[in-house]
Design a protein around this motif. Structure first.
Motif, PDB file in Angstrom:
ATOM      1  N   VAL A   8     -58.672 -59.526  50.491  1.00  0.00           N
ATOM      2  CA  VAL A   8     -57.313 -59.992  50.910  1.00  0.00           C
ATOM      3  C   VAL A   8     -57.194 -60.910  49.504  1.00  0.00           C
ATOM      4  CG1 VAL A   8     -55.462 -61.720  52.019  1.00  0.00           C
ATOM      5  CG2 VAL A   8     -57.669 -60.806  53.348  1.00  0.00           C
ATOM      6  N   GLU A   9     -56.325 -60.172  48.446  1.00  0.00           N
ATOM      7  CA  GLU A   9     -56.190 -60.265  47.183  1.00  0.00           C
ATOM      8  C   GLU A   9     -54.881 -60.396  46.673  1.00  0.00           C
ATOM      9  OE1 GLU A   9     -55.688 -62.171  43.426  1.00  0.00           O
ATOM     10  OE2 GLU A   9     -57.881 -62.370  43.872  1.00  0.00           O
ATOM     11  N   ASP A  10     -53.824 -61.174  46.248  1.00  0.00           N
ATOM     12  CA  ASP A  10     -52.493 -60.444  45.814  1.00  0.00           C
ATOM     13  C   ASP A  10     -52.388 -59.888  44.315  1.00  0.00           C
ATOM     14  OD1 ASP A  10     -53.050 -63.402  45.146  1.00  0.00           O
ATOM     15  OD2 ASP A  10     -51.040 -64.016  44.451  1.00  0.00           O
ATOM     16  N   GLU A  11     -53.409 -60.253  43.857  1.00  0.00           N
ATOM     17  CA  GLU A  11     -53.569 -59.899  41.907  1.00  0.00           C
ATOM     18  C   GLU A  11     -53.390 -58.168  42.568  1.00  0.00           C
ATOM     19  OE1 GLU A  11     -54.591 -62.876  39.325  1.00  0.00           O
ATOM     20  OE2 GLU A  11     -55.099 -63.571  40.943  1.00  0.00           O
ATOM     21  N   PRO A  12     -53.000 -57.666  42.197  1.00  0.00           N
ATOM     22  CA  PRO A  12     -53.341 -55.540  42.111  1.00  0.00           C
ATOM     23  C   PRO A  12     -54.549 -55.727  41.103  1.00  0.00           C
ATOM     24  CG  PRO A  12     -50.751 -56.594  41.841  1.00  0.00           C
ATOM     25  CD  PRO A  12     -51.439 -57.644  41.735  1.00  0.00           C
ATOM     26  N   LEU A  52     -61.833 -63.550  50.074  1.00  0.00           N
ATOM     27  CA  LEU A  52     -60.532 -63.436  50.829  1.00  0.00           C
ATOM     28  C   LEU A  52     -59.942 -64.454  48.952  1.00  0.00           C
ATOM     29  CD1 LEU A  52     -58.515 -64.665  52.484  1.00  0.00           C
ATOM     30  CD2 LEU A  52     -59.924 -66.659  53.720  1.00  0.00           C
ATOM     31  N   ASP A  53     -59.025 -64.255  48.733  1.00  0.00           N
ATOM     32  CA  ASP A  53     -58.285 -65.122  47.740  1.00  0.00           C
ATOM     33  C   ASP A  53     -58.245 -67.050  47.806  1.00  0.00           C
ATOM     34  OD1 ASP A  53     -58.146 -65.615  45.027  1.00  0.00           O
ATOM     35  OD2 ASP A  53     -56.022 -65.349  44.834  1.00  0.00           O
ATOM     36  N   LEU A  54     -58.489 -67.467  46.821  1.00  0.00           N
ATOM     37  CA  LEU A  54     -57.830 -69.162  47.375  1.00  0.00           C
ATOM     38  C   LEU A  54     -56.457 -68.895  47.890  1.00  0.00           C
ATOM     39  CD1 LEU A  54     -59.471 -71.811  48.861  1.00  0.00           C
ATOM     40  CD2 LEU A  54     -58.741 -72.067  46.276  1.00  0.00           C
ATOM     41  N   MET A  55     -55.470 -68.166  46.751  1.00  0.00           N
ATOM     42  CA  MET A  55     -54.555 -68.779  46.449  1.00  0.00           C
ATOM     43  C   MET A  55     -53.406 -67.679  47.003  1.00  0.00           C
ATOM     44  SD  MET A  55     -54.219 -71.927  44.983  1.00  0.00           S
ATOM     45  CE  MET A  55     -52.883 -71.685  44.116  1.00  0.00           C
ATOM     46  N   LEU A  56     -52.985 -67.391  47.890  1.00  0.00           N
ATOM     47  CA  LEU A  56     -52.017 -66.774  48.264  1.00  0.00           C
ATOM     48  C   LEU A  56     -50.270 -66.979  48.139  1.00  0.00           C
ATOM     49  CD1 LEU A  56     -54.526 -64.912  50.681  1.00  0.00           C
ATOM     50  CD2 LEU A  56     -53.970 -63.873  49.058  1.00  0.00           C
ATOM     51  N   THR A 104     -65.806 -67.409  41.351  1.00  0.00           N
ATOM     52  CA  THR A 104     -65.368 -67.806  40.878  1.00  0.00           C
ATOM     53  C   THR A 104     -65.000 -66.985  39.740  1.00  0.00           C
ATOM     54  OG1 THR A 104     -66.313 -70.638  40.628  1.00  0.00           O
ATOM     55  CG2 THR A 104     -64.791 -69.672  38.969  1.00  0.00           C
ATOM     56  N   LYS A 105     -63.057 -66.809  39.797  1.00  0.00           N
ATOM     57  CA  LYS A 105     -63.115 -65.721  38.553  1.00  0.00           C
ATOM     58  C   LYS A 105     -62.717 -66.496  38.229  1.00  0.00           C
ATOM     59  CE  LYS A 105     -59.310 -65.005  42.025  1.00  0.00           C
ATOM     60  NZ  LYS A 105     -57.754 -64.282  42.286  1.00  0.00           N
ATOM     61  N   PRO A 106     -62.912 -65.784  36.476  1.00  0.00           N
ATOM     62  CA  PRO A 106     -63.369 -64.295  36.572  1.00  0.00           C
ATOM     63  C   PRO A 106     -64.702 -64.100  36.826  1.00  0.00           C
ATOM     64  CG  PRO A 106     -63.338 -65.294  33.936  1.00  0.00           C
ATOM     65  CD  PRO A 106     -62.991 -66.010  34.840  1.00  0.00           C
TER      66      PRO A 106
END
Ligand code: CA
Length: 225
Positions: A8-12, A52-56, A104-106
């Motif tokens: 679940v991640e909004d950055e393609p 799961l991405d934190l910021m969606l 943590t990204k990256p």
């Protein structure tokens, strides 16, 4: 291996990178670019694990985490949170809400795969209820609710047993009193944080020479290490 991982991640770009990496490691994957699509398919997908991405864009990752944990069907699905920055508060909150790990990204794809495998292993382990042997000093038979210290059986109450098992299954993890209360009594809890201290103290006393495996982390909680 037929593990399905929902991403679940909004950055393609990141979603794509995750999917490719996981496929290479023989995982099945399903990508969602927002929280609502993911949640409406959760039961159907029944994933083995969720990244799961934190910021969606629609729902906060922490809120999704909470929703999953409050859903009977999703209760036991491992969750690894992706956070954009090393924000301690988000990490702690994520873990409080029931995430199993965070990254943590990256991040390096290889590290993520390693984390996913570790979380899945831990889950399989806890489900098979194997005999647990800690350095040959403490032995736990989850099936029989028996604990041995240096091969001598010790008598624990069911609460002490559950606490010990919880901590042992995640060695090195710091559990807050709140998490322990939730684990023991869920929403029915009417007891105070201090109750945990009493149970842990009794547990340590009964562990005798093995008592120092349980460490008090000042201002936070306890860990087994
Ligand atoms: Ca994002």
């Amino acid at each position: 291996m037929n593990y399905l991982v929902c991403i679940v991640e909004d950055e393609p770009d990141i979603s794509e990178l995750l999917a490719v990496t996981l496929k290479k490691a023989n995982f099945l994957t399903r990508c969602y670019l927002n929280g609502n699509d993911f949640l409406s398919n959760l039961e159907k997908d029944n994933p083995s694990l969720i990244v799961l991405d934190l910021m969606l864009p629609d729902i906060d990752g922490l809120e999704i985490c909470r929703l999953i944990r409050n859903n009977i069907k999703g209760k036991n699905i491992p969750i690894i949170m992706l956070t954009a920055k090393s924000d301690e508060i988000d990490k702690v909150l994520g873990l409080e809400l029931g995430a199993d790990d965070y990254i943590t990204k990256p991040f390096s794809p290889r590290e993520l795969v390693a984390r996913i495998k570790a979380v899945l292993r831990r889950k399989d382990y806890s489900e098979t209820e194997k005999f647990i042997d800690i350095d040959g000093i403490i032995k736990i038979d989850p099936g029989k609710f028996e604990v041995f210290v240096n091969d001598e059986k010790i008598e624990l109450t069911s609460t002490e047993f559950k606490l010990l098992k919880l901590m042992v299954q995640r060695r090195g993890w710091v559990f807050s009193r709140e998490q322990m209360l939730d684990y023991l009594w869920g929403n029915d809890k009417i007891v105070l944080d201090r109750t945990i201290d009493v149970h842990v103290k009794n547990l340590r006393d009964k562990l005798g020479i093995a008592r120092d495996y349980i460490k008090n982390i000042r201002g936070v909680g306890y860990k087994f290490d």
